[in-house]
Write a protein that holds these residues in place. Structure first.
Motif, PDB file in Angstrom:
ATOM      1  N   ARG A 210      10.348   5.475  -0.952  1.00  0.00           N
ATOM      2  CA  ARG A 210       9.739   6.352  -1.951  1.00  0.00           C
ATOM      3  C   ARG A 210       9.705   5.626  -3.291  1.00  0.00           C
ATOM      4  O   ARG A 210      10.752   5.186  -3.788  1.00  0.00           O
ATOM      5  CB  ARG A 210      10.530   7.655  -2.077  1.00  0.00           C
ATOM      6  N   VAL A 211       8.511   5.547  -3.891  1.00  0.00           N
ATOM      7  CA  VAL A 211       8.368   4.694  -5.067  1.00  0.00           C
ATOM      8  C   VAL A 211       7.376   5.265  -6.076  1.00  0.00           C
ATOM      9  O   VAL A 211       6.558   6.127  -5.765  1.00  0.00           O
ATOM     10  CB  VAL A 211       7.871   3.276  -4.673  1.00  0.00           C
ATOM     11  N   THR A 212       7.480   4.749  -7.276  1.00  0.00           N
ATOM     12  CA  THR A 212       6.401   4.734  -8.241  1.00  0.00           C
ATOM     13  C   THR A 212       6.254   3.280  -8.660  1.00  0.00           C
ATOM     14  O   THR A 212       6.931   2.411  -8.107  1.00  0.00           O
ATOM     15  CB  THR A 212       6.676   5.669  -9.441  1.00  0.00           C
ATOM     16  N   ALA A 213       5.368   3.001  -9.613  1.00  0.00           N
ATOM     17  CA  ALA A 213       5.174   1.602  -9.989  1.00  0.00           C
ATOM     18  C   ALA A 213       4.532   1.503 -11.357  1.00  0.00           C
ATOM     19  O   ALA A 213       3.769   2.386 -11.768  1.00  0.00           O
ATOM     20  CB  ALA A 213       4.286   0.884  -8.961  1.00  0.00           C
TER      21      ALA A 213
ATOM     22  N   ILE B  47     -12.175   3.976  -9.096  1.00  0.00           N
ATOM     23  CA  ILE B  47     -11.299   5.101  -8.760  1.00  0.00           C
ATOM     24  C   ILE B  47     -10.202   5.125  -9.812  1.00  0.00           C
ATOM     25  O   ILE B  47      -9.405   4.190  -9.910  1.00  0.00           O
ATOM     26  CB  ILE B  47     -10.698   4.954  -7.350  1.00  0.00           C
ATOM     27  N   PHE B  48     -10.170   6.172 -10.628  1.00  0.00           N
ATOM     28  CA  PHE B  48      -9.169   6.283 -11.680  1.00  0.00           C
ATOM     29  C   PHE B  48      -7.788   6.576 -11.084  1.00  0.00           C
ATOM     30  O   PHE B  48      -7.641   6.851  -9.905  1.00  0.00           O
ATOM     31  CB  PHE B  48      -9.528   7.403 -12.651  1.00  0.00           C
ATOM     32  N   GLY B  49      -6.781   6.572 -11.978  1.00  0.00           N
ATOM     33  CA  GLY B  49      -5.451   7.006 -11.578  1.00  0.00           C
ATOM     34  C   GLY B  49      -4.408   5.921 -11.662  1.00  0.00           C
ATOM     35  O   GLY B  49      -4.312   5.073 -10.762  1.00  0.00           O
ATOM     36  N   HIS B  50      -3.616   5.950 -12.747  1.00  0.00           N
ATOM     37  CA  HIS B  50      -2.551   4.955 -12.904  1.00  0.00           C
ATOM     38  C   HIS B  50      -1.167   5.602 -12.981  1.00  0.00           C
ATOM     39  O   HIS B  50      -0.175   4.910 -13.195  1.00  0.00           O
ATOM     40  CB  HIS B  50      -2.799   4.102 -14.156  1.00  0.00           C
ATOM     41  N   GLU B  51      -1.106   6.917 -12.809  1.00  0.00           N
ATOM     42  CA  GLU B  51       0.165   7.637 -12.745  1.00  0.00           C
ATOM     43  C   GLU B  51       0.320   8.150 -11.315  1.00  0.00           C
ATOM     44  O   GLU B  51      -0.453   9.003 -10.874  1.00  0.00           O
ATOM     45  CB  GLU B  51       0.159   8.833 -13.714  1.00  0.00           C
ATOM     46  N   PHE B  52       1.304   7.652 -10.595  1.00  0.00           N
ATOM     47  CA  PHE B  52       1.390   8.041  -9.184  1.00  0.00           C
ATOM     48  C   PHE B  52       2.799   7.838  -8.633  1.00  0.00           C
ATOM     49  O   PHE B  52       3.622   7.107  -9.184  1.00  0.00           O
ATOM     50  CB  PHE B  52       0.391   7.227  -8.345  1.00  0.00           C
ATOM     51  N   ALA B  53       3.030   8.513  -7.528  1.00  0.00           N
ATOM     52  CA  ALA B  53       4.245   8.332  -6.741  1.00  0.00           C
ATOM     53  C   ALA B  53       3.899   8.582  -5.289  1.00  0.00           C
ATOM     54  O   ALA B  53       2.971   9.345  -4.980  1.00  0.00           O
ATOM     55  CB  ALA B  53       5.346   9.291  -7.203  1.00  0.00           C
ATOM     56  N   GLY B  54       4.626   7.946  -4.411  1.00  0.00           N
ATOM     57  CA  GLY B  54       4.349   8.127  -2.989  1.00  0.00           C
ATOM     58  C   GLY B  54       5.286   7.298  -2.135  1.00  0.00           C
ATOM     59  O   GLY B  54       6.378   6.902  -2.568  1.00  0.00           O
ATOM     60  N   THR B  55       4.820   7.002  -0.922  1.00  0.00           N
ATOM     61  CA  THR B  55       5.634   6.311   0.072  1.00  0.00           C
ATOM     62  C   THR B  55       4.927   5.038   0.521  1.00  0.00           C
ATOM     63  O   THR B  55       3.722   5.066   0.831  1.00  0.00           O
ATOM     64  CB  THR B  55       5.864   7.223   1.292  1.00  0.00           C
TER      65      THR B  55
ATOM     66  N   VAL C 243       0.860  -1.177   0.000  1.00  0.00           N
ATOM     67  CA  VAL C 243       0.000   0.000   0.000  1.00  0.00           C
ATOM     68  C   VAL C 243       0.900   1.231   0.000  1.00  0.00           C
ATOM     69  O   VAL C 243       1.838   1.326   0.790  1.00  0.00           O
ATOM     70  CB  VAL C 243      -0.932   0.031   1.226  1.00  0.00           C
ATOM     71  N   ILE C 244       0.594   2.152  -0.895  1.00  0.00           N
ATOM     72  CA  ILE C 244       1.373   3.373  -1.057  1.00  0.00           C
ATOM     73  C   ILE C 244       0.517   4.573  -0.662  1.00  0.00           C
ATOM     74  O   ILE C 244      -0.626   4.698  -1.123  1.00  0.00           O
ATOM     75  CB  ILE C 244       1.835   3.541  -2.520  1.00  0.00           C
ATOM     76  N   ALA C 245       1.053   5.440   0.190  1.00  0.00           N
ATOM     77  CA  ALA C 245       0.415   6.723   0.459  1.00  0.00           C
ATOM     78  C   ALA C 245       0.716   7.626  -0.730  1.00  0.00           C
ATOM     79  O   ALA C 245       1.884   7.929  -1.012  1.00  0.00           O
ATOM     80  CB  ALA C 245       0.952   7.328   1.747  1.00  0.00           C
ATOM     81  N   VAL C 246      -0.310   8.037  -1.441  1.00  0.00           N
ATOM     82  CA  VAL C 246      -0.133   8.790  -2.679  1.00  0.00           C
ATOM     83  C   VAL C 246       0.306  10.214  -2.356  1.00  0.00           C
ATOM     84  O   VAL C 246      -0.391  10.941  -1.647  1.00  0.00           O
ATOM     85  CB  VAL C 246      -1.437   8.803  -3.500  1.00  0.00           C
ATOM     86  N   ALA C 247       1.450  10.608  -2.908  1.00  0.00           N
ATOM     87  CA  ALA C 247       1.912  11.991  -2.777  1.00  0.00           C
ATOM     88  C   ALA C 247       1.474  12.824  -3.977  1.00  0.00           C
ATOM     89  O   ALA C 247       1.127  13.991  -3.832  1.00  0.00           O
ATOM     90  CB  ALA C 247       3.429  12.031  -2.637  1.00  0.00           C
TER      91      ALA C 247
END
Length: 340
Positions: free
Chosen positions: A79-82, A55-63, A29-33
């Protein structure tokens, strides 16, 4: 958690409280920044291709905040993206290192089975994670995915130093294609875009020239700049009729790479391409190597995605901004900050 939920093509996104996600085995699980609004999200909403409740959204980065069973090499605080892919890891595409072409895979943010990052938290497959090194912030991290789409498309064109390139469209993918085409060594990169602001973004990202298709024939404008018809064309819009236009514009034995996602039926005249032996290739998304190459280019200062980023919004502004983007807009990449 708070999230923007889709309820149908004729309804705006609504900001709601939904259950926090929990990771299954092999997931985190990533907290979306930051999360990016993508044109394919807009198309899915417009044509009703996503189920209500998505829930849309496939471009993301977070922790990373939580790891499921069997996750190794990752920990809370990373700190990651995926790659936003939930794949079978067993089909021919997965075996060949092409997870985006998995026959049973689900893209994050296209179904309630894999909810996306227009939310405070998002689930990702640990096998798809990419670490963000020092110097790559969350803004850049959230733009790795669309840049990887462009990087993959450019790789499919087999560019050489003598190639002059025409890019149709200066949205996020078109601008990023211009960037990576120049990095790949193209002699010139000309972007065709009707919005002046987007033409300016393309030039800032590395395009050698930008033309207005409303000001006159694209073929004549390109020839005036490059001295010939384009040997390589990237279609980065996804509107019906553009593939045929690219075939018509291409040089003898030209190469057309289709990176724009068209969700409608389209037609072409094969005889046109046959007469000039034009090659037509479709570029769907990316591989892990594309993500790694993009992150490396950003970290090394060879690629700067900042020109793509036009503004950042919070959840309160998301429904209106999303609705506005369903019509032609001068915006390029809008990022969402769930904490704003």
């Amino acid at each position: 958690m708070r999230a923007a939920v889709y309820h149908g093509a004729d309804r705006p996104l609504t900001i709601e409280r939904v259950a926090d996600p929990r990771p299954k085995a092999g997931e985190v699980v990533i907290a979306v920044a930051r999360a990016g609004i993508c044109g394919s999200d807009l198309h899915m909403a417009e044509y009703g291709f996503a189920p209500a409740g998505t829930i849309f959204g496939h471009e993301f980065a977070g922790t990373i905040v939580e790891c499921g069973a069997g996750v190794h090499g990752w920990a809370a605080g990373d700190r990651v993206t995926a790659l936003p892919l939930h794949v079978c890891s067993q089909c021919d595409a997965c075996d060949e290192g092409l997870p985006g072409l998995c026959r049973t895979g689900i893209f994050t943010g296209t179904s309630p089975l894999a909810q996306g990052a227009y939310a405070q938290y998002v689930v990702a497959r640990a096998a798809m994670l990419q670490r963000l090194p020092a110097g790559v912030g969350f803004d850049e991290g959230a733009m790795v995915e669309p840049l990887a789409v462009a990087h993959h498309a450019v790789a499919m064109a087999d560019l050489g130093a003598a190639d002059d390139v025409l890019v149709i469209g200066a949205g996020p993918i078109g601008v990023a294609v211009a960037l990576f085409a120049r990095l790949a060594g193209a002699r010139s990169v000309v972007v065709s875009e009707r919005f002046a602001d987007r033409r300016a973004l393309a030039l800032a990202a590395g395009a050698s020239a930008a033309i207005d298709p409303g000001a006159g024939p694209v073929a004549a404008a390109f020839s005036a700049l490059a001295g010939r018809a384009p040997p390589v064309i990237f279609e980065c819009v996804g509107a019906p009729g553009l593939i045929q236009q690219c075939i018509d514009l291409a040089a003898i034995r030209g190469r057309v790479v289709v990176a724009g996602a068209c969700f409608q039926d389209d037609t072409i005249k094969p005889i046109t391409g046959l007469a000039t032996e034009v090659s037509l290739r479709f570029s769907q998304c990316y591989t892990e190597r594309d993500f790694e190459a993009v992150i490396g280019a950003i970290a090394a200062g060879r690629a700067d995605p900042e020109p793509l980023h036009t503004r950042t919004i919070g959840f309160d502004d998301l429904p209106a901004a999303f609705g506005a983007l369903r019509k032609p807009s001068a915006d390029c990449k809008i990022l969402i900050d769930p904490a704003a």
